[in-house]
Design an enzyme around this catalytic site. Structure first.
Site, short mmCIF file in Angstrom:
data_model
loop_
_atom_site.label_atom_id
_atom_site.label_comp_id
_atom_site.label_asym_id
_atom_site.label_seq_id
_atom_site.Cartn_x
_atom_site.Cartn_y
_atom_site.Cartn_z
N ASN A 9 -1.48 119.28 57.55
CA ASN A 9 -0.89 118.53 58.32
C ASN A 9 0.46 119.15 58.60
O ASN A 9 1.42 119.20 57.85
CB ASN A 9 -0.50 117.08 57.64
CG ASN A 9 0.28 116.23 58.61
OD1 ASN A 9 0.71 116.59 59.83
ND2 ASN A 9 0.86 115.07 57.94
N LYS A 11 2.71 118.71 60.64
CA LYS A 11 3.96 117.73 61.14
C LYS A 11 4.63 118.25 62.41
O LYS A 11 4.04 118.84 63.14
CB LYS A 11 4.91 117.27 59.84
CG LYS A 11 3.94 116.91 58.70
CD LYS A 11 4.74 116.44 57.74
CE LYS A 11 3.86 116.06 56.27
NZ LYS A 11 4.63 115.23 55.46
N GLU A 169 -2.24 108.86 49.78
CA GLU A 169 -0.91 109.65 50.12
C GLU A 169 0.32 108.79 49.32
O GLU A 169 0.78 108.09 49.93
CB GLU A 169 -0.49 110.02 51.22
CG GLU A 169 -1.61 111.16 51.66
CD GLU A 169 -0.85 112.04 52.72
OE1 GLU A 169 -0.88 113.33 52.53
OE2 GLU A 169 -0.19 111.52 53.85
N GLY A 236 0.85 118.82 53.56
CA GLY A 236 2.04 119.40 54.25
C GLY A 236 2.55 120.41 54.40
O GLY A 236 2.03 121.45 54.85
P1 PGA Z 1 3.23 117.24 51.53
O1 PGA Z 1 2.92 116.25 52.86
O2 PGA Z 1 2.32 118.18 51.12
O3 PGA Z 1 4.45 118.15 52.14
O4 PGA Z 1 3.90 116.54 50.27
C1 PGA Z 1 1.46 115.63 52.58
C2 PGA Z 1 1.58 114.83 53.99
O5 PGA Z 1 2.31 114.23 54.28
O6 PGA Z 1 0.38 114.68 54.48
#
Ligand code: PGA
Length: 253
Positions: A9, A11, A169, A236
């Site tokens: 992801n 973002k 999550e 993420g």
């Molecule tokens: P992160 O995000 O791996 O940066 O903790 C995971 C997500 O929000 O899907």
């Protein structure tokens, strides 16, 4: 047999040009994986070029989108329809990410409508659920997740849920560097599967893929993926570097 899904992801990171560059780097690092399927979810602005590149390269990477609006078309300024995503060969659509729930204010009813629209367009939803630190400390993590599952899945049937992806999550683990322990991840992923079994039947529960997400990194991926009910990861931060994401996707090696 559930094939683990490792989904990145991205973002609100990566311009179109940067996204194309990242996929070029990543594609050769994730070919021939027997133990996992790999997907990337770039920002909307990069979907078209990334889609074309994946096809040109014959890459073994599925394409995902980070969000969708639950209508086919219309006067919804700024929104993107499931049909527009489907036309770009998008296979997965994230719905109900905690950042959208908390920052944008999306509720379960809206997320349920998104799931319906994604399924109707012939794509696979990745439904995100998870509790805050406060809820966990008060002993309310399972109740929170159960409530989200109940409200978000209510428009789907067992057959549809069998083909879906659910990402657990915990909000306190997202982008914080605090990963749930493998046992914490297993406990909640198994709780989700048992809940689906009770509500939608054994077949749906046996087939649905339940991912863990929250600070998944190359050095903790293998132990998380080894848990019986953890069928992959939603990644993420570590999905923004080809080498890190590929190391996670190669957890079985
Ligand atoms: P992160 O995000 O791996 O940066 O903790 C995971 C997500 O929000 O899907």
């Amino acid at each position: 047999m559930r094939k683990p899904l490792i989904a990145g992801n991205w973002k609100m990171y990566k311009s179109n040009a940067e996204a194309v560059e990242l996929v070029r780097e990543l594609a050769p690092l994730v070919t021939g994986l027997k133990d996992a399927e790999v997907a990337v979810c770039p920002p909307f602005t990069a979907l078209s070029d990334v889609s074309r590149l994946l096809s040109d390269l014959g890459a073994e990477i599925s394409l995902g989108a980070q969000d969708v609006y639950p209508e086919k078309e219309g006067a919804f300024t700024g929104e993107i329809s499931p049909l527009m995503l489907k036309a770009l060969d998008v296979a997965y659509v994230i719905a109900g990410h905690s950042e959208r729930r908390e920052i944008i204010g999306e509720d379960d009813e809206f997320i349920a409508a998104k799931l319906r629209a994604v399924l109707d367009a012939g794509m696979t939803p990745i439904l995100c659920v998870g509790e805050t630190l406060q809820e966990r400390e008060a002993g309310g993590a399972a109740a929170k997740v159960e409530g989200q599952l109940e409200a978000c899945l209510k428009g789907a049937d067992g057959g549809e849920i069998a083909g879906m992806v659910i990402a657990y999550e915990p909000i306190w683990a997202i982008g914080t560097g605090k990963t749930a322990t493998p046992d914490d991840a297993q406990d909640m992923c198994s709780f989700i599967r048992r809940w689906i079994s009770g509500a939608y039947g054994e077949d749906a529960a046996a087939a649905v893929r339940v991912l863990y997400g929250g600070s998944v990194k190359p050095d903790n991926a293998a132990e998380l993926m080894a848990m019986e009910d953890v069928d992959g990861a939603l990644v993420g931060g570590a999905s923004l570097k080809a080498a890190d994401f590929a190391a996670i996707a190669n957890f079985g090696r």
